[in-house]
Design an enzyme around this catalytic site. Structure first.
Site, PDB file in Angstrom:
ATOM      1  NE  ARG A  14      30.553  -3.881  53.378  1.00  0.00           N
ATOM      2  CZ  ARG A  14      30.149  -4.820  53.440  1.00  0.00           C
ATOM      3  NH1 ARG A  14      31.065  -5.988  53.638  1.00  0.00           N
ATOM      4  NH2 ARG A  14      29.433  -5.594  52.271  1.00  0.00           N
ATOM      5  CG  ASP A  64      25.313  -9.099  41.023  1.00  0.00           C
ATOM      6  OD1 ASP A  64      26.214  -9.146  41.737  1.00  0.00           O
ATOM      7  OD2 ASP A  64      24.357  -7.868  41.411  1.00  0.00           O
ATOM      8  NE  ARG A  80      26.640  -5.176  35.774  1.00  0.00           N
ATOM      9  CZ  ARG A  80      27.106  -5.102  37.144  1.00  0.00           C
ATOM     10  NH1 ARG A  80      27.280  -5.781  37.984  1.00  0.00           N
ATOM     11  NH2 ARG A  80      26.763  -3.765  37.038  1.00  0.00           N
ATOM     12  CG  HIS A 138      25.382  -6.400  45.076  1.00  0.00           C
ATOM     13  ND1 HIS A 138      24.768  -6.332  43.509  1.00  0.00           N
ATOM     14  CD2 HIS A 138      25.447  -5.497  45.017  1.00  0.00           C
ATOM     15  CE1 HIS A 138      25.132  -6.010  42.927  1.00  0.00           C
ATOM     16  NE2 HIS A 138      25.701  -4.459  43.945  1.00  0.00           N
TER      17      HIS A 138
END
Length: 351
Positions: free
Chosen positions: A123, A183, A186, A210
């Site tokens: 990452r 988010d 949702r 997030h």
């Protein structure tokens, strides 16, 4: 690369037909300087960028839309495809170029471009590649539109919003990340689905990163103005914390589910970004959970220059303020941990 396929020079020898088609009226005055056109630039013509562009066009948000991408053929194809729908859309001038000069005079620059993770890549290495990409993107945007607001959609959005802020030199109120706006949508959908009500009547926020360390603010959820948890307690209706955690987990996992099914997410983030663009450019002063400079809010360490999502008031000046939502001790603690997680990642970037 030609910026626009539209032209009025269709007559013999390139005659400008617009001059022959319309007769000017007498004693006219020049256009008012206060009625300038509004402009949005979208950087990155991938699935997300084009979903945002398409939604902006259908919602009639701007007079001019500029698309910038490194792939000239795809970019021109996308521009032409949108221009060919002109008869079905509000009138918007559409430009496309690999050159950032096409973004000049933008009110809002939406950045969706980002490097994709390759198999076996860490990452951190992916982040470093995105930082390098942003070094090529952010400075030219600010050069051509020094008064713009930057809206970062590229992931990981919180860290890259911080990167954009550092590279741009803009004040923090003019650099915003899309954060947990989607988010939270949702989240509202899942709660509305459980209660069989319209999601627009549900007030609920996901804040923080997030990502996996996001925080669901259960204590502040209301439906039709009725605080949900307080209502359940007053009615002596039992609920289990595990049920709440399952709903939050469904929010976190929902993007992964869409990606596993169709390969990418696009439409929902398109609507989310256009929703933010409307609040900013129309000065609607709406509250959105978006990624903002968070140090000092809700007990977040003032030494952390972290961007993470908080309920923020958005308008023509960008971030106008952060809402003082009541958090339980557990929610506040989780939010501070989320900030710490992001700060640790940022510390490795060397910015």
């Amino acid at each position: 690369m030609q910026k626009s396929a539209s032209t009025s020079s269709l007559g013999p020898g390139g005659l400008d037909l617009s001059q022959a088609f319309f007769k000017p009226i007498q004693n006219t005055a020049p256009p008012s300087s206060t009625n300038r056109n509004s402009k949005i630039s979208v950087i990155g013509a991938g699935n997300v960028g084009m979903a945002i562009a398409q939604t902006i066009l259908t919602q009639d948000l701007v007079d001019e839309l500029a698309l910038v991408d490194a792939k000239p053929d795809k970019l021109r194809g996308e521009m032409l495809d949108l221009q060919h729908a002109a008869a079905f859309l509000p009138r918007t001038k559409i430009l496309a170029s690999v050159d950032y000069s096409a973004t000049v005079g933008s009110d809002l620059c939406i950045v969706t471009a980002g490097a994709r993770q390759v198999a076996g890549e860490s990452r951190l290495n992916l982040l470093q590649r995105n930082v390098a990409l942003f070094r090529d993107i952010i400075p030219p945007l600010v050069k051509y539109s020094p008064d713009c607001i930057l809206l970062i959609v590229s992931n990981p959005v919180d860290v890259l919003t911080y990167v954009a802020w550092k590279l741009s030199g803009l004040p923090s109120n003019r650099v915003v990340g899309s954060g947990t706006n989607l988010d939270s949508s949702r989240f509202r959908f899942l709660i509305a689905d459980h209660l069989d009500v319209n999601a627009q009547d549900v007030q609920a926020y996901i804040v923080g990163e997030h990502g996996d360390s996001s925080v669901a603010l259960w204590s502040s959820i209301s439906v039709g103005g009725v605080p949900v948890l307080s209502f359940l307690k007053k009615q002596q209706i039992a609920y289990e914390k595990e049920t709440l955690e399952k709903i939050h987990k469904a929010v976190v996992d929902s993007a992964y589910e869409v990606i596993s099914l169709k390969g990418y997410t696009s439409w929902a983030i398109g609507y989310s970004a256009a929703n933010l663009a409307r609040s900013i450019l129309r000065d609607q002063r709406k509250i959105h959970p978006v990624s903002v400079l968070a140090k000092g809010f809700y007990g977040i360490n003032s030494n952390y220059d972290v961007f993470l999502s908080l309920p923020a008031l958005l308008g023509r000046g960008g971030v106008l303020g952060v809402t003082d939502v009541h958090l339980t001790d557990e929610e506040a603690s989780r939010l501070r941990e989320s900030a710490k997680t992001i700060a640790e990642v940022q510390s490795q970037l060397g910015l």
